[in-house]
Design an enzyme around this catalytic site. Structure first.
Site, PDB file in Angstrom:
ATOM      1  N   ASP A 181     -27.889  18.365 -24.085  1.00  0.00           N
ATOM      2  CA  ASP A 181     -29.020  19.442 -23.565  1.00  0.00           C
ATOM      3  C   ASP A 181     -28.497  20.909 -23.561  1.00  0.00           C
ATOM      4  OD1 ASP A 181     -31.383  17.160 -22.650  1.00  0.00           O
ATOM      5  OD2 ASP A 181     -29.703  16.467 -21.368  1.00  0.00           O
TER       6      ASP A 181
ATOM      7  N   LYS B 160      12.395  24.396 -12.010  1.00  0.00           N
ATOM      8  CA  LYS B 160      12.796  25.468 -13.163  1.00  0.00           C
ATOM      9  C   LYS B 160      12.984  25.394 -14.723  1.00  0.00           C
ATOM     10  CE  LYS B 160      16.525  28.989 -12.581  1.00  0.00           C
ATOM     11  NZ  LYS B 160      16.290  29.033 -13.814  1.00  0.00           N
TER      12      LYS B 160
ATOM     13  N   GLU C 246      16.840  22.527 -15.379  1.00  0.00           N
ATOM     14  CA  GLU C 246      17.811  23.005 -14.617  1.00  0.00           C
ATOM     15  C   GLU C 246      18.565  22.928 -13.217  1.00  0.00           C
ATOM     16  OE1 GLU C 246      19.888  27.701 -14.852  1.00  0.00           O
ATOM     17  OE2 GLU C 246      18.055  27.398 -15.696  1.00  0.00           O
TER      18      GLU C 246
ATOM     19  N   HIS D  25       0.330  -9.053  -0.259  1.00  0.00           N
ATOM     20  CA  HIS D  25      -0.613  -8.593   0.203  1.00  0.00           C
ATOM     21  C   HIS D  25      -1.082  -7.275   1.080  1.00  0.00           C
ATOM     22  CE1 HIS D  25      -2.045 -13.758   0.698  1.00  0.00           C
ATOM     23  NE2 HIS D  25      -3.133 -12.682  -0.328  1.00  0.00           N
TER      24      HIS D  25
ATOM     25  N   HIS E  68     -13.174  -9.068  -7.822  1.00  0.00           N
ATOM     26  CA  HIS E  68     -12.937  -7.871  -6.350  1.00  0.00           C
ATOM     27  C   HIS E  68     -13.901  -6.946  -6.958  1.00  0.00           C
ATOM     28  CE1 HIS E  68      -9.572 -10.543  -4.352  1.00  0.00           C
ATOM     29  NE2 HIS E  68     -10.714 -11.311  -4.377  1.00  0.00           N
TER      30      HIS E  68
ATOM     31  N   ASP F  42     -19.023 -11.653   0.570  1.00  0.00           N
ATOM     32  CA  ASP F  42     -17.619 -11.186   1.430  1.00  0.00           C
ATOM     33  C   ASP F  42     -17.613 -10.324   2.178  1.00  0.00           C
ATOM     34  OD1 ASP F  42     -16.304 -11.477   3.952  1.00  0.00           O
ATOM     35  OD2 ASP F  42     -14.677 -13.229   2.719  1.00  0.00           O
TER      36      ASP F  42
ATOM     37  N   ARG G 184      -1.388 -16.059  -8.739  1.00  0.00           N
ATOM     38  CA  ARG G 184      -1.392 -15.920  -7.443  1.00  0.00           C
ATOM     39  C   ARG G 184      -0.981 -17.432  -7.682  1.00  0.00           C
ATOM     40  NH1 ARG G 184      -6.724 -14.509  -5.190  1.00  0.00           N
ATOM     41  NH2 ARG G 184      -5.642 -15.330  -3.476  1.00  0.00           N
TER      42      ARG G 184
END
Length: 915
Positions: free
Chosen positions: A44, A249, A393, A694, A789, A838, A855
């Site tokens: 566009d 630097k 440096e 965890h 997750h 959950d 796990r």
């Protein structure tokens, strides 16, 4: 003018900007090109005119080849705010699909000699040409530059052609469409499809608002044709302080850049014009979006490792001023602007440094030969170690609030060097012997003090044969009968010859002796950009001691500095116990051959050694996701079948393990939580048979998005809840399938099975569609067991309770869409056959497996990030301790920039249209 636009859209279902009120902006007319994956991919093309965006849909996109006549369909006007719109237009809406700002910038009509700032006359010309059906204009975007035309065809009022005019920006070989990233967010359409969405808080609108604030504090002034650079003082050691910024630097040439449109002048710090020597730099600066700029920066030549190399810079710049007008060749040269002094009519030198830096980041578009200098705030000590580790440096420290002191040497800027070096004036040389009989033996150098050239010593090393020849020729041109030095006994030898003090050498050395001589000096190169009269002994300058803001803990070296390959090799044998040196910390590893995962039907047993090797292998990508987050341990001393226990505190952790005192509601008192901020800690946890990691969803640091929150985590529940640790970085959607395989015993949790996982994937994709509609980026990973997750990164403006409630509200909306597939019921019986969402995982201190955490399940699976588009092709058992390191090596960390993709929930929760 926007009636047709409004008619086609339901603004309760799309996040596109509403029609609003047509308004005229100030300054140059703007254009935008949006890449739009609707039913068909197209571009566009939009030009600002009369308070709206005149718009053409270009199916094949623009081309830099004048032979390509691109069809452009004239479509409805769009509001000006649409020029910064990026995101996903949801299914069922007009133009459904993904949109990015592919290019943007200023434009002006070609005819009439109109300037970019002459808005009224420019609009009058464009209005006239639009009616005639032929527009000719010049674009100054980040990708599209030069003269273009839009021509209406005879087929109808909506049929136009977009054609590139012949000018210096024509390129018949370059496929401009291959440059597929947004110039606004850096995202691609594929990023949007995979779940990453632009953050409205970082949009062009927010950028322009910040720019307006900074510019309004400046002083209106005429364009400066030259300015003298500000110079730095010296500090004796690195330090950390919140009031200071720290930059590397660079070993190069200081260059002041003056930009007026395409006319660019590059001046050395002593006023030497370097423009002809650096044409690529000048060209890239002339192609920037803004018309008038004055910049301060450093030009560096980069070696094969991409690091500044002063020796290469010598090859680029040559040995004499007669070479200055010759273009460079055969070297990668980059200009690194680190300060913005003037912008489009505004003098910024009195603005605070942090504001000048912020504005600089907005106005400079990095290119092949122009790149911004990276800097850090506050932590100068760590930055110094990193700079030295790269072979630089040293670093430069600068006060955040400091103004730009033109031509002054100021202690608001401080050099902190690892290698002693400085500029010294060449006043003579010694006669050469042997292999140097045709050149010279050593340079005699010094510095000015009290108007006299003081002798500093002989520099006899650091030359190759070509350098010796070129230097000897320069010295011959400058030979003099009298010594330019103040008297010194060492200069009485017959082997000494004198030259006019017009050359400046860069010299590194071990230190200064008590009698003011250089110890072990080495020649690095000549400096044509330094006035010999300005050279003074740096050690004589005032050294500024900055009081530290706080006592910083001694940290082990960063993971990148640890030789992981050596550690893996050390663990490749079959010894059951070893002492491992990890970053200078000796860690005793025992029971390395103990099987923590028993042998399965298709999987071999996995030992503690295997787990330690895994965490060593992935530590460099895992640690950034754990840093600054309190950790709950889950230890399995007898393997995954031998029981486990949680552990939040440790009284016997080694010194290298970070500890954070936090009020514990469970104990109604303070306790020391463990922090996993370095590789030695990760190895130590693996030695404890801590299989799962965890971390909290919140962090204990304020920067960069929680400056208003507290850092008192102890004493009471109230203190903790008012602190930054009660404000998470993410909203998490935990999808657990309760679709049974039929092999489970009564009362068992569902086992992993393909039917259940496919159903979980289908629900996750439906959830992503909702999140896209809400303009919320979403990142997905396997849980490492049976589910998925989904993380949504958010600014830390709301606490865990609000995050949990937001997750629940979105979950309820998903539930209404998929009542047969999704449940949020707590009764296990009511979950059967459905995917359980959950929302209570959004709780402070909740045990949520980290990205890349192993796990405790057969085969040693790993919770692994995946791309949304590969979700339907993968299976959780694809990702194990054996396979994930290789995946990371191939694909990198898919969540590396997750914290840069945060969104402002206020827009969702507090706007009238929020749901």
């Amino acid at each position: 003018m926007l009636q047709e636009y409004e008619k086609k859209r339901d603004f309760t279902r799309t996040r596109e900007p509403g029609p609003g009120t047509a308004r005229r902006a100030k300054g140059s007319l703007r254009f935008v090109v949006q890449k739009h994956a609707a039913s068909r991919l197209h571009y566009d093309f939009r030009l600002e005119l009369d308070g709206v965006l005149k718009s053409w849909a270009v199916p094949k996109g623009p081309s830099l080849n004048p032979q390509d006549k691109r069809l452009a369909a004239f479509v409805e006007d769009h509001p000006l705010d649409y020029g910064t719109f990026e995101g996903v237009i949801g299914h069922g809406n007009y133009g459904a699909g993904q949109v990015i700002v592919w290019d943007a910038g200023h434009y002006s009509p070609d005819e009439g000699g109109l300037s970019f700032g002459n808005r009224e006359e420019a609009e009058e010309r464009m209005r006239h040409d639009l009616e005639k059906g032929k527009l000719s204009f010049t674009l100054r975007g980040k990708k599209l530059k030069g003269s273009w035309t839009l021509v209406r065809t005879t087929r109808g009022p909506k049929d136009w052609l977009l054609i590139k005019h012949k000018d210096r920006y024509v390129d018949t070989e370059r496929d401009i469409l291959a440059e597929d990233r947004s110039v606004q967010s850096g995202l691609t359409l594929e990023d949007l499809k995979s779940g990453r969405l632009p953050d409205p808080a970082k949009s062009e609108t927010a950028r322009l608002s910040e720019m307006e604030r900074i510019l309004s504090a400046g002083t209106e002034a005429a364009y400066p044709k030259r300015l003298k650079p500000m110079m730095a003082g010296s500090a004796d050691a690195p330090f950390s302080h919140p009031d200071w910024l720290f930059e590397p630097k660079l070993d190069g040439y200081r260059v002041m850049a003056f930009v007026q449109g395409e006319r660019v002048t590059l001046l050395s710090r002593n006023g030497l014009d370097l423009t002809g020597r650096l044409p690529e730099v000048a060209s890239d600066l002339g192609a920037q979006e803004y018309d008038e700029m004055a910049l301060d920066g450093e030009v560096a030549a980069l070696n094969e490792d991409g690091l500044p190399d002063f020796g290469l810079m010598q090859q680029v710049m040559g040995f004499d001023k007669s070479a200055i007008d010759r273009p460079i060749s055969g070297a990668s040269v980059v200009y690194y602007p680190f300060d913005l002094l003037y912008l489009d009519g505004v003098d910024l030198r009195k603005a605070p440094l942090i504001d000048r830096k912020t504005l600089l980041g907005h106005v400079i578009a990095p290119s092949e030969h122009v790149s911004l200098v990276e800097y850090v705030e506050g932590d100068g000590a760590s930055f110094y170690r990193a700079a030295v580790g790269l072979g630089l440096e040293g670093i430069i420290a600068k006060r955040r609030s400091g103004v730009y002191e033109t031509g002054a040497r100021s202690n608001a800027w401080l050099k902190i060097k690892h290698v002693q070096s400085q500029e010294l004036v060449v006043g003579g040389y010694t006669i050469g012997a042997g292999a140097r009989s045709t050149s010279f033996g050593a340079l005699l150098v010094g510095y000015y003090e009290g108007g006299e050239l003081r002798y500093a010593g002989r520099v006899g090393t650091g030359y190759d044969n070509a350098t010796l020849e070129r230097l000897r020729a320069r010295l011959a041109e400058l030979e003099a009968e009298q010594s330019p030095f103040a008297w010194a006994e060492e200069l009485s030898g017959a082997e000494n010859r004198w030259v006019r003090p017009e050359l400046v050498a860069q010299v590194k050395f071990a230190n200064w002796t008590d009698d003011g001589r250089l110890r072990a000096p080495v020649f690095l190169g000549l400096r044509l950009d330094v006035d010999p009269k300005s050279v003074a002994r740096e050690a004589e300058r005032a050294v500024v001691v900055v009081p530290p803001a706080e006592t910083l803990p001694v940290e082990p070296p960063p993971s990148e500095a640890i030789d992981v390959a050596r550690l893996l090799e050390r663990l490749s044998g079959d010894e059951d116990a070893v002492r491992l040196d990890v970053g200078g910390h000796r860690i005793s590893l025992t029971n390395l051959n103990k099987a923590l995962w028993p042998e399965g039907k298709k999987t071999p047993a996995k030992t503690k050694r295997d787990m330690i090797r895994y965490y060593l292998s992935v530590g460099r990508v895992l640690l950034p996701h754990l840093k600054d987050r309190p950790m709950t341990l889950t230890r399995y001393p007898n393997g995954i079948d031998g029981g486990s226990f949680y552990q939040k505190h440790s009284e016997h952790a080694p010194d290298f393990v970070g500890k954070l005192p936090i009020f514990s509601s469970h104990n109604e008192g303070d306790g020391e939580y463990l922090m996993v901020d370095n590789l030695p800690t990760l190895v130590w946890l693996a030695q404890l048979a801590n299989i799962e990691l965890h971390p909290w969803l919140s962090r204990a640091v304020l920067e960069p998005d929680a400056a208003n929150l507290g850092t008192t985590f102890t004493g009471s529940r109230e203190s903790l809840e008012e602190s930054v640790l009660n404000y998470p970085d993410f909203i998490v959607f935990d999808l657990d399938p309760y679709v049974y395989s039929g092999k489970e015993r009564t009362g068992d949790e569902p086992q992993l099975n393909r039917r259940a996982f496919k159903k979980t994937v289908d629900v996750a994709l439906s959830l992503k569609e909702i999140l896209d509609q809400l303009s919320l980026s979403s990142f997905v990973k396997t849980s490492g067991k049976t589910g998925l997750h989904i993380y949504v990164p958010v600014l830390r403006q709301y606490n865990y309770r609000t995050a949990r409630k937001t997750c629940e509200l979105i979950g309820r909306f998903l539930l209404r869409q998929l009542p047969r597939e999704v449940t949020m019921e707590w009764s296990v019986e009511k979950r059967t056959g459905k995917i359980f969402l959950d929302h209570n995982q959004n709780t402070r201190g909740k045990n949520m497996a980290s990205i890349y955490s192993v796990r405790p399940a057969p085969g040693a699976p790993v919770s692994t990030p995946v791309r949304w588009e590969e979700l339907s092709e993968i299976y959780p058992t694809d990702f194990t301790m054996d396979t994930v390191p290789e995946r990371i090596e191939k694909m990198g960390d898919l969540w590396a920039d997750i914290l840069q993709s945060k969104h402002d929930l206020r827009r969702l929760l507090e706007s009238d249209g929020g749901q």
